[in-house]
Design an enzyme around this catalytic site. Structure first.
Site, PDB file in Angstrom:
ATOM      1  N   LYS A 152       0.878  -1.169   0.000  1.00  0.00           N
ATOM      2  CA  LYS A 152       0.000   0.000   0.000  1.00  0.00           C
ATOM      3  C   LYS A 152       0.914   1.217   0.000  1.00  0.00           C
ATOM      4  O   LYS A 152       1.559   1.526   1.008  1.00  0.00           O
ATOM      5  CB  LYS A 152      -0.906  -0.001   1.241  1.00  0.00           C
ATOM      6  CG  LYS A 152      -1.816   1.202   1.313  1.00  0.00           C
ATOM      7  CD  LYS A 152      -2.508   1.327   2.651  1.00  0.00           C
ATOM      8  CE  LYS A 152      -3.188   2.676   2.754  1.00  0.00           C
ATOM      9  NZ  LYS A 152      -3.672   2.957   4.105  1.00  0.00           N
ATOM     10  N   GLY A 192      -8.211   9.531   8.803  1.00  0.00           N
ATOM     11  CA  GLY A 192      -8.578   9.725  10.197  1.00  0.00           C
ATOM     12  C   GLY A 192      -9.639  10.786  10.435  1.00  0.00           C
ATOM     13  O   GLY A 192      -9.977  11.068  11.587  1.00  0.00           O
ATOM     14  N   GLY A 215     -10.727   7.959   5.491  1.00  0.00           N
ATOM     15  CA  GLY A 215     -11.654   9.066   5.657  1.00  0.00           C
ATOM     16  C   GLY A 215     -13.067   8.684   6.051  1.00  0.00           C
ATOM     17  O   GLY A 215     -13.874   9.567   6.326  1.00  0.00           O
ATOM     18  N   ASN A 271      -9.560   2.210   9.109  1.00  0.00           N
ATOM     19  CA  ASN A 271      -8.926   1.855  10.377  1.00  0.00           C
ATOM     20  C   ASN A 271      -9.512   2.634  11.546  1.00  0.00           C
ATOM     21  O   ASN A 271     -10.132   2.097  12.456  1.00  0.00           O
ATOM     22  CB  ASN A 271      -7.412   2.101  10.257  1.00  0.00           C
ATOM     23  CG  ASN A 271      -6.596   1.555  11.422  1.00  0.00           C
ATOM     24  OD1 ASN A 271      -5.436   1.232  11.256  1.00  0.00           O
ATOM     25  ND2 ASN A 271      -7.160   1.404  12.617  1.00  0.00           N
ATOM     26  N   THR A 272      -9.361   3.967  11.490  1.00  0.00           N
ATOM     27  CA  THR A 272      -9.707   4.797  12.640  1.00  0.00           C
ATOM     28  C   THR A 272     -11.169   4.661  13.049  1.00  0.00           C
ATOM     29  O   THR A 272     -11.473   4.629  14.247  1.00  0.00           O
ATOM     30  CB  THR A 272      -9.389   6.279  12.329  1.00  0.00           C
ATOM     31  OG1 THR A 272      -8.046   6.369  11.852  1.00  0.00           O
ATOM     32  CG2 THR A 272      -9.522   7.130  13.577  1.00  0.00           C
TER      33      THR A 272
END
Lengths: 65, 257
Positions: free
Chosen positions: B96, B157, B185, B206-207
């Site tokens: 990535k 994030g 996002g 992720n976040t």
């Protein structure tokens, strides 16, 4: 000889990158290495001689997004 | 689902491994999400505590595809070197590719990204470039060897969702055969479902999971939403229209005036 290991100054009496990993406790750890910003494959660590002031990076798997 | 460099994934959920309250919660989140890909990174290791070794064992136990990143890299050289180190440690050609160009938005430096993607593709890597919805950049990335594109939904994030729906729709329409992943996002499962309904092949986040009050429950919610969006896309949604159209048949209605 004076080296930088992951940004910290150390004194190590070693000849090669493989020697340094052994003396610093990495042993058989799954790590990747770079010297002065250049990747050094695991197979070449035994031949890669270190010199005074070399900056060594030892990286391992870590959390990522 | 379109294949990613020849690999067909069980689903379109790629989940990050950072910022969880604990390793146990991370593992629980993955189990409940059903995610098929885990993103990972490389950081400095200590010869004393060897924290990376425990983490690697945890990831291996998840039994998912591993996608290493070059997060935090701001130059081509840094990203390329990190990719080589990741390939050796993780034993995968997948990378990535992130080359960050701006600190406030963590927006990709698309010029550096293109150069790094060219170098890595020529060296046998299978590059997943973190990019914008810019069609010209996307086309150039494909020309230098990328077979997957990962446009951002919003800044990393931020949890803002799909900032530029028009641009993302255009990208999907312009590259109908290229696997496209919304990377970064998103904040809510509904946003992921919408992206999948628009025809994107996968969601990387992720976040939104790791920072939820209950990460494992949120991971499951995203898994359901991504599956729902994918199913809806495959089911060929109806076209919206401006005027109402009765759904209940008018014929046979009683005359009760």
């Amino acid at each position: 000889m004076r080296l930088l290991l992951n940004g910290a100054s150390i004194d190590a009496e070693v000849r090669t990158l493989a020697d340094l990993l052994e003396s610093e406790g990495f042993g058989d750890a799954k790590v990747a290495t770079a010297v002065n910003g250049t990747f050094v494959p695991a197979a070449e660590r035994g031949q890669h001689e270190l010199h005074l002031g070399d900056a060594v990076e030892v990286l391992a798997p870590m959390q990522g997004g | 689902m379109r294949a990613f460099y020849g690999t067909t994934l069980a689903n379109g959920f790629m989940l990050g491994t950072a910022q969880y309250p604990s390793p146990a919660i991370l593992a629980d989140a993955f189990q409940r999400s059903g995610a098929s890909v885990a993103t990972v990174s490389l950081r400095r290791e200590s010869g004393q505590d060897r924290a990376g070794q425990d983490f690697w064992q945890l990831i291996r136990d998840l039994d998912v595809h591993v996608l290493p990143n070059t997060a935090g890299c701001h130059s081509v050289k840094e990203a390329v070197t990190t990719a080589h180190m990741a390939r050796e440690v993780f034993g995968t050609k997948w990378i990535k590719l992130e080359v960050i160009g701006e600190e406030d938005t963590l927006q990709p430096d698309v010029f550096g990204l293109l150069e790094a993607a060219r170098i890595l593709s020529e060296d046998g890597f299978q590059v997943f470039p973190y990019t914008t919805e810019d069609l010209v950049v996307a086309d150039r990335l494909l020309h230098v060897g990328c077979e997957v594109l990962m446009p951002w939904g919003a800044p990393i994030g931020s949890g803002r969702g799909l900032n530029n729906v028009f641009g993302l729709r255009a990208m999907r329409a312009h590259f109908p055969d290229v696997p496209l992943v919304i990377d970064a996002g998103l904040g809510l499962p509904s946003q992921a479902a919408r992206a999948m309904e628009m025809g994107f092949d996968a969601i990387l986040l992720n976040t939104a999971v790791a920072k939820a009050g209950d990460p494992a429950a949120m991971a499951e919610a995203f898994g359901i939403a991504i599956r729902a969006g994918q199913l809806a896309r495959m089911a060929d949604p109806m076209e919206p229209r401006d005027m109402a159209a009765p759904s209940t048949p008018v014929i046979g209605k009683a005359f009760l005036e």
